[in-house]
Scaffold this active site. Structure first.
Site, PDB file in Angstrom:
ATOM      1  N   LYS A 287       1.016  -1.014  -0.042  1.00 39.50           N
ATOM      2  CA  LYS A 287      -0.100  -0.087  -0.051  1.00 39.50           C
ATOM      3  C   LYS A 287       1.006   1.180   0.097  1.00 39.50           C
ATOM      4  O   LYS A 287       1.980   1.291   0.552  1.00 39.50           O
ATOM      5  CB  LYS A 287      -0.873   0.100   1.359  1.00 39.50           C
ATOM      6  CG  LYS A 287      -1.780   1.157   1.743  1.00 39.50           C
ATOM      7  CD  LYS A 287      -2.508   1.203   2.765  1.00 39.50           C
ATOM      8  CE  LYS A 287      -3.021   2.524   3.117  1.00 39.50           C
ATOM      9  NZ  LYS A 287      -3.975   2.850   4.343  1.00 39.50           N
TER      10      LYS A 287
ATOM     11  N   GLU B  51      -8.880  11.372  12.920  1.00 37.39           N
ATOM     12  CA  GLU B  51      -8.013   9.916  13.109  1.00 37.39           C
ATOM     13  C   GLU B  51      -7.020  10.316  14.162  1.00 37.39           C
ATOM     14  O   GLU B  51      -6.309  11.358  14.351  1.00 37.39           O
ATOM     15  CB  GLU B  51      -7.078   9.698  12.229  1.00 37.39           C
ATOM     16  CG  GLU B  51      -6.203   8.300  12.395  1.00 37.39           C
ATOM     17  CD  GLU B  51      -5.935   7.681  11.146  1.00 37.39           C
ATOM     18  OE1 GLU B  51      -5.493   6.360  11.561  1.00 37.39           O
ATOM     19  OE2 GLU B  51      -6.266   8.158  10.162  1.00 37.39           O
TER      20      GLU B  51
END
Length: 388
Positions: A152, A197
């Site tokens: 990723k 987050e």
């Protein structure tokens, strides 16, 4: 002398702050606001977090303190070793769980406040060739995913805007806090935003993190797409591994849940546990950064790929932003859904995780949706094509 003392609830915290580079940290009606600078620390490079922790300890050792919770340092760190900053305001007013307090450094006088100004008009400077560059970057990442051990890579975009007037950060953060009440809305040294987050929160030995990765406009897609589930699992694993390497004892992680925001939905996993003694929150943030959520997997390889392929300077976007107290405890989030305001200029950032099976157009749309958090502040959002 630093004095902290309880005060009656003053109402909306933003109404107390003067309009001059305030520091702001708000979530769900609670938070802290500050103004003036009792001290500032700036640094660059890979050791920024440890240098900041050392500077904070040294600064505290030179000041007598009376009352709790004491002084607070607000910070924002560069994503890739760029400029990082800690600011100790002369005045902080905070509210948490119905308890309100004020901290004053060196008998600072309260500053007069002014009414919050409306958000100015903005002209976004967009380049017609930007999608082609994005497509090329995504295709190069997909090639590396096929040919290397990369799993990723997070790619980001930045867009520039020209304002008709200087932005009132109190207004911008207030609008973000109203629209995203479950996010942490912030302003630190001109960087402002509303991030969902939580990188790490410490209180005594308790530690927690809220890991987000995997984004969609369709809840069913989040539940049923293997690509999104894999992206989320990478991010959780990177946080869990870093906390364990720091000596934390972690509780078992539950199944991911859906975190619905005003513009997108994320998969979210909460990580909790207990720390070893003597671990400062800012040092722990440095060990956790960058996570797979904002960098990729494996982290070092993804980081190098970003520097080679992405083509923008992230500045403090996707770096830790937050605060710490005199005990070293604090709350550090990842600076997402954010922008940097300087004079009459504003630069907004957003990104998306690229994994096997991704397409340029879908990831472009995801980034565009994330830009909506900042662009939505400006009621008469305009675009000037070809001006960049």
């Amino acid at each position: 002398m630093i004095r902290s003392f309880g005060i009656p609830d003053p109402g909306p915290l933003l109404d107390l702050v003067p309009d001059h580079r305030p520091v702001l940290w708000l979530r769900g009606g609670d938070g802290m606001v500050g103004w003036g600078e009792a001290a500032r620390f700036e640094t660059t490079g890979p050791d920024a977090f440890d240098e900041a922790a050392r500077w904070w300890r040294e600064w505290l050792s030179g000041h007598r303190r009376q009352g709790a919770p004491g002084p607070v340092a607000f910070g924002s760190f560069g994503f890739a070793g760029g400029r990082s900053v800690l600011i100790v305001p002369r005045v902080v007013i905070g509210r948490l769980g119905g308890v309100t307090w004020q901290t004053i450094v060196d008998d600072a006088e309260p500053a007069g406040t002014t009414a919050r100004r409306p958000v100015p008009r903005v002209r976004w400077l967009e380049d017609g060739a930007e999608f082609e560059r994005w497509d090329a970057a995504v295709c190069e990442v997909l090639r590396r995913l096929r040919d290397t051990s990369l799993a990723k890579v997070v790619l980001a975009r930045g867009i520039d805007g020209v304002l008709d007037d200087v932005l009132d950060l109190r207004t911008a953060v207030g609008l973000l806090a109203d629209r995203f009440p479950t996010c942490w809305s912030f302003a630190v040294d001109g960087l402002f935003g509303a991030t969902p987050e939580l990188l790490v929160r410490t209180a005594s030995r308790a530690v927690s993190s809220l890991v987000l990765a995997g984004t969609s406009w369709d809840d069913r897609q989040l539940r049923n797409t293997g690509r999104i589930a894999a992206e989320h699992a990478y991010a959780v694993r990177s946080v869990v591994d870093a906390l364990r390497q720091s000596g934390a004892e972690l509780d078992p992680c539950g199944e991911p849940e859906m975190l619905r925001l005003a513009n997108v939905t994320h998969l979210a996993t909460k990580v909790t546990g207990r720390l070893a003694d003597g671990v400062q929150s800012v040092s722990l943030a440095g060990r956790l950064h960058p996570t797979a959520a904002v960098c990729g997997t494996p982290t070092r390889q993804a980081f190098d790929t970003i520097s080679e392929v992405e083509g923008i300077d992230r500045g403090r976007y996707a770096g830790p932003v937050g605060w710490m107290d005199a005990d070293g405890d604090g709350e550090w989030c990842i600076a997402l859904r954010c922008a940097q305001a300087e004079g009459r200029s504003v630069r907004a950032f957003a990104g998306a995780g690229i994994v096997e099976g991704a397409t340029s157009s879908v990831e472009w749309a995801e980034v565009a949706a994330k830009f909506g958090a900042i662009r939505g502040l400006f009621a008469d959002d305009q675009v000037l094509a070809g001006c960049r």
